[in-house]
Motif scaffolding. Structure first.
Motif, mmCIF file in Angstrom:
data_model
loop_
_atom_site.group_PDB
_atom_site.id
_atom_site.type_symbol
_atom_site.label_atom_id
_atom_site.label_comp_id
_atom_site.label_asym_id
_atom_site.label_seq_id
_atom_site.Cartn_x
_atom_site.Cartn_y
_atom_site.Cartn_z
ATOM 1 N N MET A 127 0.983 -1.162 -0.008
ATOM 2 C CA MET A 127 -0.037 0.098 -0.033
ATOM 3 C C MET A 127 0.720 1.112 -0.159
ATOM 4 S SD MET A 127 -3.350 -0.394 0.007
ATOM 5 C CE MET A 127 -4.605 -1.191 0.335
ATOM 6 N N HIS A 128 1.925 1.128 0.903
ATOM 7 C CA HIS A 128 2.775 2.308 0.890
ATOM 8 C C HIS A 128 3.375 2.655 -0.305
ATOM 9 C CE1 HIS A 128 6.396 4.666 2.209
ATOM 10 N NE2 HIS A 128 5.505 5.346 3.083
ATOM 11 N N ASP A 129 4.094 1.553 -1.188
ATOM 12 C CA ASP A 129 4.650 1.563 -2.337
ATOM 13 C C ASP A 129 3.920 2.156 -3.459
ATOM 14 O OD1 ASP A 129 6.938 0.393 -1.015
ATOM 15 O OD2 ASP A 129 6.784 -1.480 -2.161
ATOM 16 N N ILE A 130 2.555 1.889 -3.406
ATOM 17 C CA ILE A 130 1.750 2.281 -4.640
ATOM 18 C C ILE A 130 0.915 3.630 -4.264
ATOM 19 C CG2 ILE A 130 1.615 -0.086 -5.624
ATOM 20 C CD1 ILE A 130 -1.239 -0.263 -4.516
ATOM 21 N N LEU A 131 1.032 4.063 -3.572
ATOM 22 C CA LEU A 131 0.463 5.450 -3.198
ATOM 23 C C LEU A 131 1.375 6.446 -3.362
ATOM 24 C CD1 LEU A 131 -1.531 5.025 0.330
ATOM 25 C CD2 LEU A 131 -2.612 5.608 -1.538
ATOM 26 N N SER A 132 0.677 7.592 -4.115
ATOM 27 C CA SER A 132 1.484 8.872 -4.328
ATOM 28 C C SER A 132 1.633 9.480 -2.896
ATOM 29 C CB SER A 132 0.673 9.525 -5.181
ATOM 30 O OG SER A 132 -0.803 9.925 -4.554
ATOM 31 N N GLU A 133 2.698 10.394 -2.870
ATOM 32 C CA GLU A 133 3.123 11.540 -1.979
ATOM 33 C C GLU A 133 1.882 11.851 -1.050
ATOM 34 O OE1 GLU A 133 5.747 14.964 -0.679
ATOM 35 O OE2 GLU A 133 6.022 14.213 -2.705
ATOM 36 N N LYS A 134 1.728 11.755 0.043
ATOM 37 C CA LYS A 134 0.291 11.925 0.898
ATOM 38 C C LYS A 134 -0.855 11.303 0.416
ATOM 39 C CE LYS A 134 2.647 14.962 3.291
ATOM 40 N NZ LYS A 134 3.072 14.636 4.828
ATOM 41 N N GLY A 135 -0.630 10.162 -0.274
ATOM 42 C CA GLY A 135 -1.918 9.334 -0.562
ATOM 43 C C GLY A 135 -2.277 8.751 0.559
#
Length: 195
Positions: A127-135
């Motif tokens: 989840m962390h890897d595929i979220l944009s910054e501040k996602g």
């Protein structure tokens, strides 16, 4: 012998119509959140989306950048039947853990609890890897000791805090106020922001 929770497991659930998790509507707490989102250009992912009434609701309300991923093809076809103009390119029949794109918002609705609990840390990292910054990850987790042998697997706020807090700011995590009756008191609404 333990049944592996894999593509065949979920395909069988759909073909045998064993989809008790499917509300046949948008989950009310998630709908309330969607109704407050003003940026319709957000890139949104619904992992393990199933029949994805959430994706249907978003799409019909002008959110055009919604992607659903599921390991079983049946629910993706069901969504396409209900919303024929939903783009095929945004219906991904693949393993979530193989996904390489990035998103602004990930909607959590019965995906986490469907995974083997041994995959929970891997889920957090992915989840962390595929979220944009501040996602953000926004949605529902179960706040109840459900099953140990088969999905849905439960959990609690203390466990989720320990699991997510190194990679996410816990902006909100509290009992859902407007769950459907059978889930009342058993769901926690989350809003986690990528650190």
């Amino acid at each position: 012998m333990e049944t592996p929770i894999n593509k065949d497991f979920w395909d069988a659930k759909y073909s045998n119509n064993e989809t008790g998790w499917d509300l046949n509507q948008v989950s009310p707490p998630i709908k309330s959140y969607f109704d407050q989102v003003t940026n319709k250009d957000l890139k949104i992912l619904i992992p393990g989306g199933g029949n994805s009434h959430e994706a249907e609701y978003l799409f019909l309300n002008g959110f055009r950048n919604v992607t659903v991923i599921d390991i079983s093809e049946a629910p993706l076809k069901n969504l396409k039947k209900r919303v024929p103009n939903f783009p095929d390119s945004q219906l991904l029949h693949q393993d979530f853990f193989q996904l390489n794109d990035t998103y602004d918002l990930i909607v959590e609705q019965t995906f986490f609890c469907a995974l083997d609990p041994k995959l929970r840390l891997q889920y957090v990292h992915k989840m962390h890897d595929i979220l944009s910054e501040k996602g953000k990850i926004v949605g529902l987790l179960f706040d109840a000791p459900l099953n140990t042998e088969h999905p849905p697997f439960g959990g609690n706020k203390a466990e989720y805090n320990a699991l997510f807090s190194s990679k996410f700011e816990i902006k909100y995590m509290d009992s859902a106020r407007n769950s459907i009756a059978p889930r009342a008191g058993k769901e926690v609404f989350i809003n986690f922001i990528k650190k």
